[in-house]
Design a protein around this motif. Structure first.
Motif, PDB file in Angstrom:
ATOM      1  N   SER A 178       0.836  -1.201   0.000  1.00  0.00           N
ATOM      2  CA  SER A 178       0.000   0.000   0.000  1.00  0.00           C
ATOM      3  C   SER A 178       0.869   1.249   0.000  1.00  0.00           C
ATOM      4  CB  SER A 178      -0.938  -0.005   1.205  1.00  0.00           C
ATOM      5  OG  SER A 178      -1.904  -1.038   1.074  1.00  0.00           O
ATOM      6  N   PRO A 179       1.075   1.846  -1.175  1.00  0.00           N
ATOM      7  CA  PRO A 179       1.860   3.080  -1.243  1.00  0.00           C
ATOM      8  C   PRO A 179       1.071   4.278  -0.719  1.00  0.00           C
ATOM      9  CG  PRO A 179       1.746   1.943  -3.379  1.00  0.00           C
ATOM     10  CD  PRO A 179       0.688   1.367  -2.499  1.00  0.00           C
ATOM     11  N   GLY A 180       1.818   5.237  -0.215  1.00  0.00           N
ATOM     12  CA  GLY A 180       1.267   6.550   0.012  1.00  0.00           C
ATOM     13  C   GLY A 180       1.400   7.360  -1.262  1.00  0.00           C
ATOM     14  N   PRO A 181       1.311   8.684  -1.179  1.00  0.00           N
ATOM     15  CA  PRO A 181       1.449   9.509  -2.379  1.00  0.00           C
ATOM     16  C   PRO A 181       2.821   9.304  -3.035  1.00  0.00           C
ATOM     17  CG  PRO A 181       0.621  10.794  -0.517  1.00  0.00           C
ATOM     18  CD  PRO A 181       1.055   9.483   0.036  1.00  0.00           C
ATOM     19  N   VAL A 182       2.805   9.126  -4.337  1.00  0.00           N
ATOM     20  CA  VAL A 182       4.029   8.907  -5.101  1.00  0.00           C
ATOM     21  C   VAL A 182       4.056   9.911  -6.248  1.00  0.00           C
ATOM     22  CG1 VAL A 182       5.363   7.274  -6.478  1.00  0.00           C
ATOM     23  CG2 VAL A 182       4.090   6.464  -4.479  1.00  0.00           C
ATOM     24  N   ASN A 183       5.212  10.462  -6.493  1.00  0.00           N
ATOM     25  CA  ASN A 183       5.352  11.524  -7.486  1.00  0.00           C
ATOM     26  C   ASN A 183       5.286  10.959  -8.903  1.00  0.00           C
ATOM     27  OD1 ASN A 183       5.759  13.960  -8.705  1.00  0.00           O
ATOM     28  ND2 ASN A 183       7.855  14.229  -8.011  1.00  0.00           N
ATOM     29  N   VAL A 201       1.865  19.712   1.086  1.00  0.00           N
ATOM     30  CA  VAL A 201       1.142  19.357   2.312  1.00  0.00           C
ATOM     31  C   VAL A 201       1.343  17.884   2.644  1.00  0.00           C
ATOM     32  CG1 VAL A 201      -1.146  19.132   3.364  1.00  0.00           C
ATOM     33  CG2 VAL A 201      -0.569  21.185   2.044  1.00  0.00           C
ATOM     34  N   LEU A 202       1.253  17.030   1.625  1.00  0.00           N
ATOM     35  CA  LEU A 202       1.450  15.593   1.829  1.00  0.00           C
ATOM     36  C   LEU A 202       2.863  15.292   2.295  1.00  0.00           C
ATOM     37  CD1 LEU A 202      -0.430  14.269  -1.320  1.00  0.00           C
ATOM     38  CD2 LEU A 202      -1.211  14.117   1.044  1.00  0.00           C
ATOM     39  N   SER A 203       3.828  16.039   1.793  1.00  0.00           N
ATOM     40  CA  SER A 203       5.216  15.842   2.197  1.00  0.00           C
ATOM     41  C   SER A 203       5.404  16.128   3.679  1.00  0.00           C
ATOM     42  CB  SER A 203       6.144  16.743   1.375  1.00  0.00           C
ATOM     43  OG  SER A 203       6.106  16.394   0.000  1.00  0.00           O
ATOM     44  N   GLU A 204       4.663  17.098   4.185  1.00  0.00           N
ATOM     45  CA  GLU A 204       4.763  17.447   5.596  1.00  0.00           C
ATOM     46  C   GLU A 204       4.240  16.330   6.492  1.00  0.00           C
ATOM     47  OE1 GLU A 204       6.097  20.040   7.305  1.00  0.00           O
ATOM     48  OE2 GLU A 204       7.009  20.542   5.374  1.00  0.00           O
ATOM     49  N   LEU A 208       9.514  11.313   6.628  1.00  0.00           N
ATOM     50  CA  LEU A 208      10.721  11.540   5.838  1.00  0.00           C
ATOM     51  C   LEU A 208      10.718  12.913   5.175  1.00  0.00           C
ATOM     52  CD1 LEU A 208      11.179   8.061   4.091  1.00  0.00           C
ATOM     53  CD2 LEU A 208      12.270   8.918   6.182  1.00  0.00           C
ATOM     54  N   GLY A 209       9.596  13.636   5.285  1.00  0.00           N
ATOM     55  CA  GLY A 209       9.521  14.985   4.763  1.00  0.00           C
ATOM     56  C   GLY A 209       9.366  15.074   3.261  1.00  0.00           C
ATOM     57  N   ARG A 210       8.872  14.017   2.625  1.00  0.00           N
ATOM     58  CA  ARG A 210       8.682  14.026   1.175  1.00  0.00           C
ATOM     59  C   ARG A 210       7.697  12.943   0.798  1.00  0.00           C
ATOM     60  NH1 ARG A 210      11.209   9.618  -1.120  1.00  0.00           N
ATOM     61  NH2 ARG A 210      12.867   8.611   0.095  1.00  0.00           N
ATOM     62  N   GLY A 242       6.220   6.590   6.432  1.00  0.00           N
ATOM     63  CA  GLY A 242       5.835   6.590   7.841  1.00  0.00           C
ATOM     64  C   GLY A 242       4.587   7.368   8.182  1.00  0.00           C
ATOM     65  N   ALA A 243       3.942   7.957   7.165  1.00  0.00           N
ATOM     66  CA  ALA A 243       2.783   8.825   7.441  1.00  0.00           C
ATOM     67  C   ALA A 243       1.648   8.062   8.112  1.00  0.00           C
ATOM     68  CB  ALA A 243       2.302   9.461   6.154  1.00  0.00           C
ATOM     69  N   SER A 244       1.463   6.794   7.763  1.00  0.00           N
ATOM     70  CA  SER A 244       0.347   6.018   8.336  1.00  0.00           C
ATOM     71  C   SER A 244       0.656   5.511   9.738  1.00  0.00           C
ATOM     72  CB  SER A 244       0.014   4.836   7.424  1.00  0.00           C
ATOM     73  OG  SER A 244       1.127   3.946   7.338  1.00  0.00           O
ATOM     74  N   GLN A 245       1.879   5.710  10.200  1.00  0.00           N
ATOM     75  CA  GLN A 245       2.286   5.150  11.504  1.00  0.00           C
ATOM     76  C   GLN A 245       2.256   6.180  12.635  1.00  0.00           C
ATOM     77  OE1 GLN A 245       2.687   1.845  11.354  1.00  0.00           O
ATOM     78  NE2 GLN A 245       2.295   2.114   9.163  1.00  0.00           N
ATOM     79  N   VAL A 246       1.938   7.427  12.289  1.00  0.00           N
ATOM     80  CA  VAL A 246       1.943   8.465  13.319  1.00  0.00           C
ATOM     81  C   VAL A 246       0.618   9.225  13.312  1.00  0.00           C
ATOM     82  CG1 VAL A 246       4.427   8.743  13.268  1.00  0.00           C
ATOM     83  CG2 VAL A 246       3.029  10.123  11.729  1.00  0.00           C
TER      84      VAL A 246
END
Length: 246
Positions: A178-183, A201-204, A208-210, A242-246
Motif C-alpha cells: 500500500s503506497p502513500g502519495p508517489v510523485n 502538504v502531503l510531504s509534511e 521523511l519529509g517528502r 511513515g505517514a500512516s504510523q503516526v
C-alpha cells in the motif's frame, strides 16, 4: 532478490507505478508480461524493458480479456511465478457528488477486476509463487473526496485476509503493498492545478519529509515477491514514508 527464469505478470504495467514495478523486475532478470488497455502505450513501455518483456492488451474489468490473458500465458510460458495485481483506477468524488457510474467503475475495476485477476492466475501458480496486490494508504486514511476509492482498497485488505486461508497449504503467498502519495504524472493529473501545493502538504505528513518516488515502490514489490520475504504472508506493507504510523 533475483528473478532469473521467473515468469512475472504485472497488470497495469505500462505507466506510473506499474511501469516502475515492471522495470524493477526487468532489471532483476525476470521474464516479464505487462498488461494495459492501450496497445500503443504498452509498446512504448516494453521498448524500455528489454528483450525479456512482452505485452498483452487487456482490461482487468473484462472477464473475456482475463481469460485471453491467462490462456496466452499458459500457452507461451506454462506458469506464473509472480503476479503483481497493480491495475486499478482512481477518482475524486466527495459525498454529495458521488455518481453511480463513478462508484461502479471504481468497484468494478479495483475490487472485481483484482479478484478475478487473482483467481484466474492461481491455477498457473505453484509452490513458492507470490502474489502482490497494490493497495493504497487511502484504505485507512482517505482524504476528502476519496471515500469510495479508499473503500475499494480497504476491500482488498479484507479479501487478502480471507484468501490466505482459502489457499492454505498451496505454497502461494499473497501480500498487499500500500503506497502513500508517489510523485507520478497520474497523481499530478488527479490533483490538477493545485498539484504542487497539495504535494507540499502531503510531504509534511511524511516522517521523511517528502512523498515517494516510483522506483521505491518497485523495490518494495521486489521484496514482497521474492524469497527474501518467504515467511511474510497476508501482510499489508505501507510504503508511505511513515505517514500512516503516526
Amino acid at each position: 532478490m533475483l528473478f532469473n527464469n521467473k515468469v512475472v505478470l504485472v497488470t497495469g504495467g505500462s505507466s506510473g507505478l506499474g511501469f516502475a514495478i515492471a522495470e524493477a523486475f526487468a532489471n532483476q532478470g525476470a521474464t516479464l508480461i505487462i498488461t494495459g488497455r492501450r496497445q500503443a502505450q504498452l509498446d512504448d513501455a516494453v521498448s524500455h524493458l528489454g528483450a525479456n518483456a512482452s505485452t498483452v492488451c487487456a482490461d482487468i474489468s473484462d472477464p473475456a480479456d482475463l481469460d485471453a490473458l491467462f490462456g496466452h500465458i499458459q500457452a507461451v510460458h506454462g506458469r506464473i511465478d509472480v503476479l503483481i495485481a497493480n491495475a486499478g483506477t482512481g477518482a475524486v468524488e466527495p459525498l454529495g457528488a458521488i455518481t453511480v457510474a463513478g462508484f461502479d467503475k471504481l468497484f468494478t475495476t479495483n475490487v472485481k477486476g483484482t479478484t478475478f485477476t487473482v483467481q484466474g492466475a492461481l491455477p498457473l501458480m505453484g509452490k513458492g509463487s507470490s502474489i502482490v496486490i497494490i493497495g493504497s494508504t487511502a484504505s485507512i486514511n482517505p482524504g476528502p473526496g476519496l471515500g469510495v476509492y479508499g473503500a475499494t482498497k480497504a476491500a482488498l485488505r479484507a479479501l487478502v485476509r480471507s484468501w490466505i486461508l482459502d489457499i492454505k497449504g498451496s505454497g502461494v503467498r499473497i501480500n498487499l503493498l500500500s503506497p502513500g502519495p508517489v510523485n507520478t504524472q497520474s497523481l499530478r493529473d488527479v490533483l490538477g492545478d493545485n498539484a504542487q501545493q497539495i504535494i507540499d502538504v502531503l510531504s509534511e505528513k511524511s516522517t521523511l519529509g517528502r512523498i515517494g518516488q516510483a522506483h521505491e515502490i518497485g523495490q518494495a514489490a521486489l521484496f514482497l515477491a521474492s524469497d527474501a520475504s518467504s515467511y511474510v504472508n497476508g501482510a499489508e506493507l505501507f510504503a508511505d514514508g511513515g505517514a500512516s504510523q503516526v
